[in-house]
Design an enzyme around this catalytic site. Structure first.
Site, PDB file in Angstrom:
ATOM      1  N   HIS A 268      25.820  34.413  41.560  1.00 35.01           N
ATOM      2  CA  HIS A 268      25.248  33.385  40.682  1.00 35.01           C
ATOM      3  C   HIS A 268      24.309  32.508  41.493  1.00 35.01           C
ATOM      4  O   HIS A 268      24.704  31.976  42.533  1.00 35.01           O
ATOM      5  CB  HIS A 268      26.343  32.489  40.103  1.00 35.01           C
ATOM      6  CG  HIS A 268      27.250  33.167  39.144  1.00 35.01           C
ATOM      7  ND1 HIS A 268      27.052  33.117  37.786  1.00 35.01           N
ATOM      8  CD2 HIS A 268      28.369  33.907  39.334  1.00 35.01           C
ATOM      9  CE1 HIS A 268      28.018  33.786  37.184  1.00 35.01           C
ATOM     10  NE2 HIS A 268      28.823  34.285  38.110  1.00 35.01           N
TER      11      HIS A 268
ATOM     12  N   HIS B  98      28.505  40.478  41.672  1.00 40.40           N
ATOM     13  CA  HIS B  98      27.348  39.700  41.247  1.00 40.40           C
ATOM     14  C   HIS B  98      27.347  38.334  41.913  1.00 40.40           C
ATOM     15  O   HIS B  98      28.394  37.800  42.259  1.00 40.40           O
ATOM     16  CB  HIS B  98      27.286  39.566  39.718  1.00 40.40           C
ATOM     17  CG  HIS B  98      28.481  38.938  39.077  1.00 40.40           C
ATOM     18  ND1 HIS B  98      29.697  39.581  38.953  1.00 40.40           N
ATOM     19  CD2 HIS B  98      28.648  37.715  38.522  1.00 40.40           C
ATOM     20  CE1 HIS B  98      30.558  38.798  38.336  1.00 40.40           C
ATOM     21  NE2 HIS B  98      29.953  37.650  38.081  1.00 40.40           N
TER      22      HIS B  98
END
Length: 143
Positions: free
Chosen positions: A100, A98
């Protein structure tokens, strides 16, 4: 199955800002700053080391579009931190790749180097999360 796999499957609700066949972007529940968004591949891969060229193209080429949309969603955003922790030694806490996207504001009082333990979720109601997600989604539609 990790928390992001459950979000992808719809088993856990999220505040989606973008979705296509290969990528999902949604508000991070911690909201380090308003608009803090996570971008993940829908196909499970632990970290960047598991990306092939196709996944890299699908995920990484979406980052600028989503970043621009986040910035366009709030005129007070003056910068953006984009980061990804890969592996436990790097501080990765969810074993699903992932990214950010953390909006920065002139008055956000954060240091240029962010601490990963910041959690401002108590300051965000479902309505505030949804308003931010909607603003970003609308900005993506204008891309």
């Amino acid at each position: 199955m990790d928390i992001f796999d459950k979000i992808i499957a719809g088993d856990i609700p999220s505040y989606k800002v973008y979705e296509d066949d290969t990528v999902l972007a949604f508000l991070d529940i911690s909201q380090v700053t308003p608009g803090h968004t996570l971008v993940i591949p829908k196909k499970h891969v632990d970290d960047i080391f598991g990306y092939d060229a196709n996944m890299a193209e699908n995920v990484l080429l979406k980052l600028p579009m989503i970043a621009r949309a986040i910035k366009a969603s709030n005129p007070k955003i003056t910068g953006m931190n984009i980061s990804s922790n890969n592996g436990t030694a790097a501080g990765q806490t969810v074993r699903h790749s992932h990214w950010h996207l953390i909006p920065r504001f002139d008055d956000d009082a954060l240091t240029p180097r962010l601490a990963p333990t910041i959690d401002n979720s108590a300051q965000f109601s479902p309505e505030r999360y949804q308003a931010i997600a909607t603003a970003i989604s609308q900005a993506i539609e204008k891309e």
